[in-house]
Design a protein around this motif. Structure first.
Motif, PDB file in Angstrom:
ATOM      1  N   LYS A   1       1.443  -2.044   2.692  1.00  0.00           N
ATOM      2  CA  LYS A   1       2.131  -3.173   3.327  1.00  0.00           C
ATOM      3  C   LYS A   1       3.168  -2.935   4.170  1.00  0.00           C
ATOM      4  O   LYS A   1       3.513  -3.777   5.150  1.00  0.00           O
ATOM      5  CB  LYS A   1       2.224  -4.365   2.470  1.00  0.00           C
ATOM      6  CG  LYS A   1       0.905  -4.838   1.822  1.00  0.00           C
ATOM      7  CD  LYS A   1       1.408  -5.997   0.923  1.00  0.00           C
ATOM      8  CE  LYS A   1       0.489  -6.359  -0.334  1.00  0.00           C
ATOM      9  NZ  LYS A   1       0.968  -7.231  -1.103  1.00  0.00           N
ATOM     10  N   ILE A   2       4.141  -1.865   3.912  1.00  0.00           N
ATOM     11  CA  ILE A   2       5.368  -1.447   4.443  1.00  0.00           C
ATOM     12  C   ILE A   2       4.972  -0.682   5.878  1.00  0.00           C
ATOM     13  O   ILE A   2       5.571  -1.066   7.014  1.00  0.00           O
ATOM     14  CB  ILE A   2       6.263  -0.687   3.608  1.00  0.00           C
ATOM     15  CG1 ILE A   2       6.481  -1.473   2.440  1.00  0.00           C
ATOM     16  CG2 ILE A   2       7.703  -0.449   4.365  1.00  0.00           C
ATOM     17  CD1 ILE A   2       7.012  -0.442   1.418  1.00  0.00           C
ATOM     18  N   CYS A   3       4.292   0.519   5.576  1.00  0.00           N
ATOM     19  CA  CYS A   3       4.249   1.325   6.838  1.00  0.00           C
ATOM     20  C   CYS A   3       2.755   1.128   7.443  1.00  0.00           C
ATOM     21  O   CYS A   3       2.656   1.795   8.524  1.00  0.00           O
ATOM     22  CB  CYS A   3       4.366   2.397   6.645  1.00  0.00           C
ATOM     23  SG  CYS A   3       3.247   3.605   5.755  1.00  0.00           S
ATOM     24  N   LYS A   4       1.933   0.371   7.106  1.00  0.00           N
ATOM     25  CA  LYS A   4       0.461  -0.005   7.779  1.00  0.00           C
ATOM     26  C   LYS A   4      -0.451   1.270   7.615  1.00  0.00           C
ATOM     27  O   LYS A   4      -1.479   1.078   8.024  1.00  0.00           O
ATOM     28  CB  LYS A   4       0.749  -0.585   9.041  1.00  0.00           C
ATOM     29  CG  LYS A   4       1.636  -1.384   9.249  1.00  0.00           C
ATOM     30  CD  LYS A   4       1.093  -2.734   8.535  1.00  0.00           C
ATOM     31  CE  LYS A   4       2.084  -3.950   8.764  1.00  0.00           C
ATOM     32  NZ  LYS A   4       2.527  -4.941   7.680  1.00  0.00           N
ATOM     33  N   ALA A   5       0.088   2.288   6.801  1.00  0.00           N
ATOM     34  CA  ALA A   5      -0.906   3.460   6.734  1.00  0.00           C
ATOM     35  C   ALA A   5      -1.833   2.969   5.978  1.00  0.00           C
ATOM     36  O   ALA A   5      -1.863   2.092   4.932  1.00  0.00           O
ATOM     37  CB  ALA A   5      -0.140   4.657   6.100  1.00  0.00           C
ATOM     38  N   ARG A   6      -3.077   3.754   6.075  1.00  0.00           N
ATOM     39  CA  ARG A   6      -4.290   3.487   5.165  1.00  0.00           C
ATOM     40  C   ARG A   6      -4.736   4.713   4.484  1.00  0.00           C
ATOM     41  O   ARG A   6      -4.487   5.963   4.847  1.00  0.00           O
ATOM     42  CB  ARG A   6      -5.392   3.267   6.256  1.00  0.00           C
ATOM     43  CG  ARG A   6      -6.783   2.763   5.658  1.00  0.00           C
ATOM     44  CD  ARG A   6      -7.481   1.909   6.702  1.00  0.00           C
ATOM     45  NE  ARG A   6      -7.183   0.632   6.839  1.00  0.00           N
ATOM     46  CZ  ARG A   6      -7.809  -0.460   7.271  1.00  0.00           C
ATOM     47  NH1 ARG A   6      -8.713  -0.124   8.210  1.00  0.00           N
ATOM     48  NH2 ARG A   6      -7.468  -1.627   7.437  1.00  0.00           N
ATOM     49  N   PHE A   7      -5.082   4.634   3.102  1.00  0.00           N
ATOM     50  CA  PHE A   7      -5.272   5.776   2.204  1.00  0.00           C
ATOM     51  C   PHE A   7      -6.573   5.486   1.631  1.00  0.00           C
ATOM     52  O   PHE A   7      -7.119   4.347   1.228  1.00  0.00           O
ATOM     53  CB  PHE A   7      -4.222   5.974   1.286  1.00  0.00           C
ATOM     54  CG  PHE A   7      -2.825   5.917   1.908  1.00  0.00           C
ATOM     55  CD1 PHE A   7      -2.437   7.187   2.366  1.00  0.00           C
ATOM     56  CD2 PHE A   7      -2.200   4.946   1.581  1.00  0.00           C
ATOM     57  CE1 PHE A   7      -1.232   7.295   2.778  1.00  0.00           C
ATOM     58  CE2 PHE A   7      -0.760   5.154   2.305  1.00  0.00           C
ATOM     59  CZ  PHE A   7      -0.458   5.959   2.871  1.00  0.00           C
ATOM     60  N   ARG A   8      -7.348   6.579   1.136  1.00  0.00           N
ATOM     61  CA  ARG A   8      -8.213   6.428   0.326  1.00  0.00           C
ATOM     62  C   ARG A   8      -7.911   6.113  -1.242  1.00  0.00           C
ATOM     63  O   ARG A   8      -6.956   6.815  -1.681  1.00  0.00           O
ATOM     64  CB  ARG A   8      -9.077   7.838   0.195  1.00  0.00           C
ATOM     65  CG  ARG A   8     -10.525   7.496   0.864  1.00  0.00           C
ATOM     66  CD  ARG A   8     -11.309   8.910   1.179  1.00  0.00           C
ATOM     67  NE  ARG A   8     -12.108   9.021  -0.379  1.00  0.00           N
ATOM     68  CZ  ARG A   8     -13.035  10.014  -0.476  1.00  0.00           C
ATOM     69  NH1 ARG A   8     -13.376  10.718   0.790  1.00  0.00           N
ATOM     70  NH2 ARG A   8     -13.720  10.260  -1.484  1.00  0.00           N
ATOM     71  N   ALA A   9      -8.300   5.132  -1.870  1.00  0.00           N
ATOM     72  CA  ALA A   9      -7.961   4.674  -3.266  1.00  0.00           C
ATOM     73  C   ALA A   9      -8.008   5.713  -4.257  1.00  0.00           C
ATOM     74  O   ALA A   9      -7.144   5.895  -5.097  1.00  0.00           O
ATOM     75  CB  ALA A   9      -8.349   3.464  -3.621  1.00  0.00           C
TER      76      ALA A   9
ATOM     77  N   GLU B   1      -4.765  -4.541  -2.435  1.00  0.00           N
ATOM     78  CA  GLU B   1      -5.855  -4.480  -3.399  1.00  0.00           C
ATOM     79  C   GLU B   1      -6.998  -3.562  -2.644  1.00  0.00           C
ATOM     80  O   GLU B   1      -6.843  -3.387  -1.545  1.00  0.00           O
ATOM     81  CB  GLU B   1      -6.524  -5.865  -3.497  1.00  0.00           C
ATOM     82  CG  GLU B   1      -6.074  -7.005  -4.131  1.00  0.00           C
ATOM     83  CD  GLU B   1      -6.031  -6.668  -5.720  1.00  0.00           C
ATOM     84  OE1 GLU B   1      -6.867  -6.765  -6.206  1.00  0.00           O
ATOM     85  OE2 GLU B   1      -4.695  -6.535  -6.287  1.00  0.00           O
ATOM     86  N   VAL B   2      -7.819  -2.797  -3.530  1.00  0.00           N
ATOM     87  CA  VAL B   2      -8.655  -1.754  -3.063  1.00  0.00           C
ATOM     88  C   VAL B   2      -9.892  -2.638  -2.520  1.00  0.00           C
ATOM     89  O   VAL B   2     -10.295  -3.520  -2.800  1.00  0.00           O
ATOM     90  CB  VAL B   2      -9.304  -0.957  -4.294  1.00  0.00           C
ATOM     91  CG1 VAL B   2     -10.413  -0.269  -3.810  1.00  0.00           C
ATOM     92  CG2 VAL B   2      -8.353  -0.230  -5.037  1.00  0.00           C
ATOM     93  N   LYS B   3     -10.194  -2.228  -0.964  1.00  0.00           N
ATOM     94  CA  LYS B   3     -11.495  -2.859  -0.399  1.00  0.00           C
ATOM     95  C   LYS B   3     -12.380  -1.784  -0.229  1.00  0.00           C
ATOM     96  O   LYS B   3     -11.906  -0.503  -0.140  1.00  0.00           O
ATOM     97  CB  LYS B   3     -10.755  -3.208   0.758  1.00  0.00           C
ATOM     98  CG  LYS B   3     -10.116  -4.609   0.876  1.00  0.00           C
ATOM     99  CD  LYS B   3      -9.634  -5.197   2.306  1.00  0.00           C
ATOM    100  CE  LYS B   3      -8.214  -4.502   2.602  1.00  0.00           C
ATOM    101  NZ  LYS B   3      -7.694  -4.875   3.757  1.00  0.00           N
TER     102      LYS B   3
END
Ligand code: GAP
Length: 446
Positions: A97-105, A130-132
């Motif tokens: 939510k801070i830097c908007k980066a996306r990661f594999r959970a 949350e994990v999507k």
């Protein structure tokens, strides 16, 4: 230097060698590049072609029970609903939510925070959502209207092209079970975290083979193909100690698999999958049969009843094998106080098989060397180099992965013999051109 820094250092050196020598370039580089996309340069394209030929030769030409196929990338969209990819080909994903980066959970420990690259999303103070579930298939539209009825997918694996052609290949080739269908082609996955050079990309090539067997014989063929595929990498010259098997646990098995083993390689960034061998049971053919109402069951005079064949799949990544070959071949040595780089690729797949040099630019040597070069060119990919001291020419070819250098010198003019220098042993033997052709044929034939 700690292990992590050493691994980054080796990858950095390899990426730079690939650029310098024309193996791999960043895609669209003059526009700033495109994340996770890479272009193969003159030597890379040749290496890739040699690898694909090698695989094709081992999997089809050397055998009587495997046929080749080259199916279209774009397939009927229903194929991907039937195969389960629309519903289940997902990776779990979280956003910061801070830097908007996306990661594999499921790969947070291996991921890097883009703002603090020394930290992972678990240690950088990230606020994760949350994990999507994120579907990995690329979508596009077919035809001039862009709506849901024209949605089409770029294939995420080449295997489905084989399943939907099972009847066509069986009927046209008159193969009987057990038999296989082999295919090499592009696949596309919208990976959440691509990376490690050409290891995980969004566009890549697969070399897949599907072997159709009687359901009672699936386990024995599964073992057989595990063995065959292991030997393939040894035949390619890959260091055995850097290869291992990984058996998929219940929680790792893909939606279609009864059993799966990966061949893993120890890359500078850790042990990672190189190829998967899967027992896909009758999952795929049953699903396609149900969806199309076409009879994909099998019968011949050896069996009293019809059955749906089980499938043993061997699925290798072409680009990942190229990375393995490059990492495994990379070597540094100090010679007379100078650090030298060697790319010790097997002569069977090396892009350039031999280089021809005149020792000096006089006394008839360039003329003789050019004649030899043109003679060898009829049989092999060879390179002619006349510029610079002979030591520098050797060094350039060692770094480019060329296994043999042929030098025309003063003695050649007298007896027509030339030195053939082996990149790895540095031994030199004198041979005439006909002997060199025989020698190179022996060393490079796949
Ligand atoms: N048909 C089965 C299948 O596709 P997979 O384990 O998902 O199985 C097979 O993929 C191989 O394809 C992998 O072992 C790897 O070598 C290669 N591969 C998969 N995803 C890749 C990616 N994003 N980039 C490069 N290679 C990839």
């Amino acid at each position: 230097m700690n292990a992590k820094a050493k691994s980054n250092d080796l990858m950095d050196k390899l990426v730079s060698l690939c650029k310098r020598r024309g193996y791999v370039f960043p895609s669209s580089e003059i526009y700033g590049g495109l994340t996770s996309c890479w272009d193969y340069g003159p030597l890379g394209a040749e290496l890739k072609r040699n690898l694909k030929n090698y695989w094709w030769n081992v999997m089809t030409n050397r055998r009587d029970d495997i046929e080749g196929l080259d199916a279209a990338i774009l397939m009927h969209p229903q194929v991907w609903h039937t195969s389960g990819h629309v519903a289940e080909f997902n990776d779990p994903m979280v956003d910061c939510k801070i830097c908007k980066a996306r990661f594999r959970a499921d790969k947070l420990e291996e991921s890097r925070c883009p703002k603090k690259p020394s930290k992972t999303p678990l240690t950088c103070g990230a606020e994760l959502t949350e994990v999507k579930q994120f579907n990995l298939m690329f979508k596009t539209f077919m035809g001039p209207v862009e709506d849901t009825s024209s949605t089409i997918y770029l294939r995420p694996e080449t295997a489905q092209g084989i399943y939907v052609n099972f009847l066509n290949v069986k009927n046209s080739s008159r193969q009987k079970i057990p038999f296989g269908i082999a295919q090499i082609g592009k696949a596309f996955r919208n990976e959440i975290t691509p990376g490690n050079f050409i290891f995980r990309t969004r566009e890549f090539e697969q070399m897949e083979m599907q072997y159709f067997v009687h359901p009672d014989e699936d386990e024995q063929w599964f073992e057989y193909w595990r063995q065959q595929r292991w030997e393939f990498y040894l035949e390619l010259g890959i260091t055995q100690e850097k290869l291992r098997w990984h058996e998929h646990g219940e929680d790792e098995l893909a939606h279609y698999a009864k059993a799966a083993y990966d061949i893993e390689y120890e890359f500078p960034f850790g042990w990672q999958e190189l190829e998967g061998v899967h027992n896909r049971t009758d999952f795929d053919l049953s699903r396609h049969m149900e969806a199309t109402k076409k009879d994909l069951s099998y019968r011949d005079d050896r069996y009293t009843e019809k059955f749906i064949p089980y499938i043993i799949e061997t699925s290798a990544g072409c680009d990942r094998t190229i990375l393995t070959l490059l990492v495994d071949a990379y070597d540094e040595m100090e010679i007379k106080g100078e650090k030298r780089v060697f790319l010790r690729l097997s002569p069977k797949i090396a892009p350039i098989k031999a280089a021809v040099f005149p020792l000096v630019k006089k006394d008839g040597m360039p003329e003789f060397a050019e004649k030899v070069y043109h003679e060898l060119k009829k049989h092999f990919k060879v390179f002619y180099d006349v510029s610079g001291a002979v030591g520098r020419r050797y060094a350039r070819m060692d770094e480019a992965g060329c296994p043999y250098c042929i030098t025309v010198d003063g003695q050649t003019i007298e007896d027509e013999t030339m030195t053939v220098r082996d990149r790895d042993t540095m031994e030199q033997k004198r041979m005439k051109v006909a002997e060199i052709i025989d020698f190179l044929k022996k060393k490079t034939t796949i």
